[in-house]
Design an enzyme around this catalytic site. Sequence first.
Site, PDB file in Angstrom:
ATOM      1  N   HIS A 106      21.951 -41.035  38.485  1.00  0.00           N
ATOM      2  CA  HIS A 106      23.018 -40.198  38.529  1.00  0.00           C
ATOM      3  C   HIS A 106      24.252 -41.139  39.264  1.00  0.00           C
ATOM      4  CE1 HIS A 106      25.931 -37.731  40.815  1.00  0.00           C
ATOM      5  NE2 HIS A 106      26.044 -37.192  39.889  1.00  0.00           N
ATOM      6  N   ARG A 110      35.543 -39.725  40.500  1.00  0.00           N
ATOM      7  CA  ARG A 110      36.221 -38.664  40.148  1.00  0.00           C
ATOM      8  C   ARG A 110      37.566 -38.965  40.812  1.00  0.00           C
ATOM      9  NH1 ARG A 110      32.032 -36.737  42.746  1.00  0.00           N
ATOM     10  NH2 ARG A 110      32.766 -35.990  44.800  1.00  0.00           N
ATOM     11  N   HIS A 175      16.384 -25.521  50.305  1.00  0.00           N
ATOM     12  CA  HIS A 175      14.942 -24.427  49.994  1.00  0.00           C
ATOM     13  C   HIS A 175      13.865 -25.252  49.969  1.00  0.00           C
ATOM     14  CE1 HIS A 175      16.362 -25.127  45.872  1.00  0.00           C
ATOM     15  NE2 HIS A 175      15.161 -24.989  45.432  1.00  0.00           N
ATOM     16  N   ARG A 260      33.588 -26.623  29.734  1.00  0.00           N
ATOM     17  CA  ARG A 260      32.342 -26.732  28.849  1.00  0.00           C
ATOM     18  C   ARG A 260      30.906 -26.704  28.970  1.00  0.00           C
ATOM     19  NH1 ARG A 260      30.640 -30.721  24.831  1.00  0.00           N
ATOM     20  NH2 ARG A 260      30.575 -29.857  22.639  1.00  0.00           N
TER      21      ARG A 260
END
Length: 303
Positions: A106, A110, A175, A260
């Site tokens: 990944h 930004r 978790h 979107r």
Amino acid sequence: MFNVEAVKSYLLSLQENICTELVQIDGQSDFIVDEWQREQGGGGKTRVLSNGAVIEKGGVNFSHVMGDKLPGSATAVRPELAGRGFQAMGVSLVIHPNNPYVPTSHMNVRFFVAEKEGHDPVWWFGGGFDLTPYYGFKEDCVHWHQVSKAACEPLGEEAYAKYKKWCDEYFYIKHRNEPRGVGGLFFDDLNEPGFDKSFEFMRSVGEHYMKAYGPIMRQRKDTPYGEREKAFQKMRRGRYVEFNLVYDRGTLFGLQTGGRTESILMSLPADVGWQYDWKAEPGSEEEKLTEYFLQDRDWIEVS
């Protein structure tokens, strides 16, 4: 002063360059291009490669969106910005390979601007990249982190340790009480060095991503595998999905701003599975993933 158009131009070229190299590595399929407009303001270009020779599903997304009010995911750690209008742009990608011996990876870079009438604009950069192996190799982890450290050179010696630690803490599945992968870099709210230096660092992160991931893809893409490895890959992909839908800021930001959906959820794998109370066989390579590789360690120092 910040320069929105310079950042946007760079991000579009970064998207193009990464897609070009991924197509070369895959050798079979190409990205479809889906340009879209957002009713509330802005738009983007989503590029997706599916059913390739190497890449089962990969998405490389550019977006530049605007809105009247920052969502909660963007103001959770900066409540003073609540109620400001915003524009946000970035490139976000996730690559899910066919071969379980090739890790998922990944990357995101930004730029945000938060504005309010009568106040100076507040801007910042964020991003990073991380690696999620299914079967671990020490040399891959060392290489990934060596390139991560090189990407931090514009901000000096202390940046790598800071952003590695932030990555380890951020990409943690609470978790499950385990990391998502072997880490990399994560940074946010970067503006203190000034626009030019902050932008330089963001570019460095973007440009080092394929230097980190490309050699691993090429090294592992032809490794033989069978049904056992594919079943384990699918189960581990489930962990990836859990993190993205429960914790990931980018996913939450997109959904909270009415983004979107197809582009927001492009990061999810095409083929994934969950198995109740699954346990690895003692001494297996599957157990080694969690017991050795998914542990907090200084990979650059691993011999």
